[in-house]
Motif scaffolding. Structure first.
Motif, PDB file in Angstrom:
ATOM      1  N   VAL A 295       0.838  -1.202   0.000  1.00  0.00           N
ATOM      2  CA  VAL A 295       0.000   0.000   0.000  1.00  0.00           C
ATOM      3  C   VAL A 295       0.871   1.248   0.000  1.00  0.00           C
ATOM      4  CG1 VAL A 295      -1.625   1.367   1.378  1.00  0.00           C
ATOM      5  CG2 VAL A 295      -2.020  -1.082   1.042  1.00  0.00           C
ATOM      6  N   ALA A 296       1.905   1.253   0.841  1.00  0.00           N
ATOM      7  CA  ALA A 296       2.798   2.415   0.908  1.00  0.00           C
ATOM      8  C   ALA A 296       3.523   2.634  -0.412  1.00  0.00           C
ATOM      9  CB  ALA A 296       3.809   2.225   2.038  1.00  0.00           C
ATOM     10  N   ASP A 297       3.932   1.549  -1.064  1.00  0.00           N
ATOM     11  CA  ASP A 297       4.627   1.676  -2.346  1.00  0.00           C
ATOM     12  C   ASP A 297       3.694   2.180  -3.444  1.00  0.00           C
ATOM     13  OD1 ASP A 297       7.116   0.910  -1.397  1.00  0.00           O
ATOM     14  OD2 ASP A 297       6.753  -1.219  -1.761  1.00  0.00           O
ATOM     15  N   LEU A 298       2.443   1.772  -3.412  1.00  0.00           N
ATOM     16  CA  LEU A 298       1.472   2.294  -4.372  1.00  0.00           C
ATOM     17  C   LEU A 298       1.188   3.769  -4.095  1.00  0.00           C
ATOM     18  CD1 LEU A 298      -0.933  -0.773  -4.505  1.00  0.00           C
ATOM     19  CD2 LEU A 298       0.329   0.151  -6.451  1.00  0.00           C
TER      20      LEU A 298
ATOM     21  N   ILE B  15       4.059 -10.954  -1.665  1.00  0.00           N
ATOM     22  CA  ILE B  15       3.610  -9.876  -0.772  1.00  0.00           C
ATOM     23  C   ILE B  15       4.733  -9.361   0.112  1.00  0.00           C
ATOM     24  CG2 ILE B  15       1.221 -10.630  -0.794  1.00  0.00           C
ATOM     25  CD1 ILE B  15       1.645 -11.897   1.939  1.00  0.00           C
ATOM     26  N   ASP B  16       5.791 -10.150   0.311  1.00  0.00           N
ATOM     27  CA  ASP B  16       6.857  -9.762   1.225  1.00  0.00           C
ATOM     28  C   ASP B  16       8.016  -9.034   0.543  1.00  0.00           C
ATOM     29  OD1 ASP B  16       5.484 -10.927   3.326  1.00  0.00           O
ATOM     30  OD2 ASP B  16       6.561 -12.837   3.194  1.00  0.00           O
TER      31      ASP B  16
ATOM     32  N   ILE C 248       9.645  -7.896  -6.120  1.00  0.00           N
ATOM     33  CA  ILE C 248       8.839  -8.848  -6.894  1.00  0.00           C
ATOM     34  C   ILE C 248       7.543  -8.183  -7.354  1.00  0.00           C
ATOM     35  CG2 ILE C 248       7.614 -11.043  -6.844  1.00  0.00           C
ATOM     36  CD1 ILE C 248      10.653 -11.325  -6.829  1.00  0.00           C
ATOM     37  N   TYR C 249       6.788  -7.619  -6.418  1.00  0.00           N
ATOM     38  CA  TYR C 249       5.507  -7.046  -6.853  1.00  0.00           C
ATOM     39  C   TYR C 249       5.686  -5.777  -7.678  1.00  0.00           C
ATOM     40  CZ  TYR C 249       5.560  -4.381  -2.332  1.00  0.00           C
ATOM     41  OH  TYR C 249       5.863  -3.583  -1.257  1.00  0.00           O
TER      42      TYR C 249
ATOM     43  N   PHE D 171       2.947  -4.265 -10.393  1.00  0.00           N
ATOM     44  CA  PHE D 171       2.675  -2.846 -10.545  1.00  0.00           C
ATOM     45  C   PHE D 171       2.526  -2.385 -12.004  1.00  0.00           C
ATOM     46  CE2 PHE D 171       4.101  -0.836  -6.259  1.00  0.00           C
ATOM     47  CZ  PHE D 171       3.290  -1.708  -5.576  1.00  0.00           C
ATOM     48  N   PRO D 172       3.287  -2.932 -12.960  1.00  0.00           N
ATOM     49  CA  PRO D 172       3.102  -2.457 -14.342  1.00  0.00           C
ATOM     50  C   PRO D 172       1.704  -2.684 -14.914  1.00  0.00           C
ATOM     51  CG  PRO D 172       5.217  -3.547 -14.130  1.00  0.00           C
ATOM     52  CD  PRO D 172       4.461  -3.809 -12.855  1.00  0.00           C
ATOM     53  N   HIS D 173       0.925  -3.567 -14.276  1.00  0.00           N
ATOM     54  CA  HIS D 173      -0.446  -3.806 -14.747  1.00  0.00           C
ATOM     55  C   HIS D 173      -1.447  -2.845 -14.128  1.00  0.00           C
ATOM     56  CE1 HIS D 173       0.488  -7.507 -16.884  1.00  0.00           C
ATOM     57  NE2 HIS D 173       1.188  -7.913 -15.848  1.00  0.00           N
TER      58      HIS D 173
END
Length: 292
Positions: A40-43, A277-278, A282-283, A288-290
Motif C-alpha cells: 500500500v505504501a509503495d502504491l 507480498i513480502d 517482486i511485486y 505494478f506495471p499492470h
C-alpha cells in the motif's frame, strides 16, 4: 494466443499519477490487511490510492466458506465504492493473493455491473488444491489420521462445504464425480453461466502470476500450476488451460478474454508463495506495471 507478459517492456510505459486507478487488495488464508502495508505504501508513493480490505482476517475467519466470503466481500467493495464515488468513478483494480486470488476471480464473475478494470491474482489456486504439503491445513481441524487419498471423504461432506474454505478448494483429480457433485464452490464458478461470463468479460484485463521453486508446491499452494488454470488428471498428467473443458467451452469467458488479448500469465522462477507480498522488488516488477 495466450500472452506471456514481458514486463520489462511494459514497465517502460510512463503513466502520470493522475491516470492511476485505485487498488483494492485482498489477503490469502490466515492473512490480514496489515500484511500489505508495504505494498500500500509503495502504491501511495507513486501517487496511487490503495486499500487492503480488512475482511475475513486470520483464523478462523479466513477459513469461512468461500461462497459466504464472496457474497460479503462483494458487499464490502460495493460499500467502499458507493461511499467515495469520485475516487472510483473510472474503475479500480483488484490485487489478490493465494486464496484471495481465487476469491477475487470469482468475485469478478459474481458482481454484476462491477467497475473492476484489472484483476491480478498472485499465486491464486484457480482450479483448487491437491497436494501433500497443502494437506497439512486439514490437520488443523483434527483430521490427522486421514491420508491425502482419503481427505475427499471429509472435504466433500456437506458440512465441510458450508464451513471450510479449504474444503471448497480441495479438487481431488482421482474423485472428479464427487468433486463435481458435492463441491459447492469451484464447479459453480467454472461451469457455463451467462451472467458470470458477462461479468468476467467486463474486466479490461486479467493477470495471473505465480512462482516456480522447482516442485509442485510453491510454499502455499499445490500444484502451483493451478494458478494458471492447469491441473493434473487422474493419471497425474498436467492438463494445461487450453485442454481444460471449461476453457474449450468458454464457460465463464476465459477463452474469450484470451482471444481478445486481455489474458496475461507469468511464471517467475525462484519466487515462493509469500514473496509476492513480502518482497517489494517482486511485486514492483511483476504486478505494478499492470496497475495503471
Amino acid at each position: 494466443m495466450l500472452k506471456t507478459v514481458l514486463l520489462a517492456a511494459t514497465a517502460a510505459v510512463s503513466v502520470s499519477a493522475a491516470d492511476y486507478k485505485p487498488v483494492l487488495i485482498l489477503h490469502g488464508i490466515s492473512g490480514s490487511a496489515a500484511q500489505y502495508d508495504g505494498m500500500v505504501a509503495d502504491l501511495n508513493a507513486r501517487g496511487q490510492e490503495a486499500y487492503a480490505l480488512p475482511v475475513f482476517e486470520g483464523n478462523p475467519e479466513s477459513w469461512a466458506s468461500l461462497n459466504y466470503q464472496v457474497e460479503h466481500i462483494a458487499a464490502t467493495i460495493e460499500g467502499i465504492v458507493s461511499a467515495d464515488p469520485d475516487t472510483y468513478a473510472d474503475g479500480y483494480h483488484l490485487v489478490c493473493h493465494s486464496q484471495g486470488g481465487l476469491t477475487c476471480r470469482c468475485l469478478t464473475e459474481y458482481m454484476s455491473d462491477h467497475n473492476i478494470d484489472t484483476l491480478v491474482s498472485m499465486a491464486g489456486p484457480q482450479l483448487g488444491v491437491y497436494d501433500e504439503a497443502f494437506f497439512s491445513f486439514f490437520k488443523h481441524v483434527s483430521l490427522q489420521d486421514l491420508t491425502l487419498e482419503e481427505i475427499y471423504h471429509v472435504a466433500y461432506n456437506s458440512l465441510a462445504q458450508m464451513t471450510l474454505s479449504v474444503a471448497n478448494m480441495w479438487n481431488d483429480p482421482n474423485h472428479q464425480d464427487e468433486f463435481q457433485s458435492s463441491d459447492t464452490f469451484l464447479p459453480k464458478y467454472n461451469e457455463a453461466n451467462d451472467e458470470h461470463k458477462a461479468n468476467f468479460l467486463s474486466l479490461n484485463k486479467a493477470v495471473f502470476v505465480v512462482g516456480d521453486i522447482g516442485n509442485s508446491y510453491d510454499g502455499g499452494i499445490g500444484p502451483w500450476q493451478s494458478a494458471l488454470f492447469a491441473y493434473p488428471d487422474a493419471d497425474g498428467n498436467l492438463v494445461e488451460m487450453e485442454g481444460q473443458e471449461f476453457y474449450k467451452s468458454d464457460n465463464f469467458g476465459l477463452r474469450s478474454m484470451d482471444e481478445r488479448g486481455d489474458l496475461f500469465f507469468q511464471t517467475v522462477d525462484g519466487v515462493s508463495h509469500n514473496d509476492w507480498i513480502d518482497k517489494s522488488e517482486i511485486y514492483k516488477e511483476y504486478v505494478f506495471p499492470h496497475l495503471e
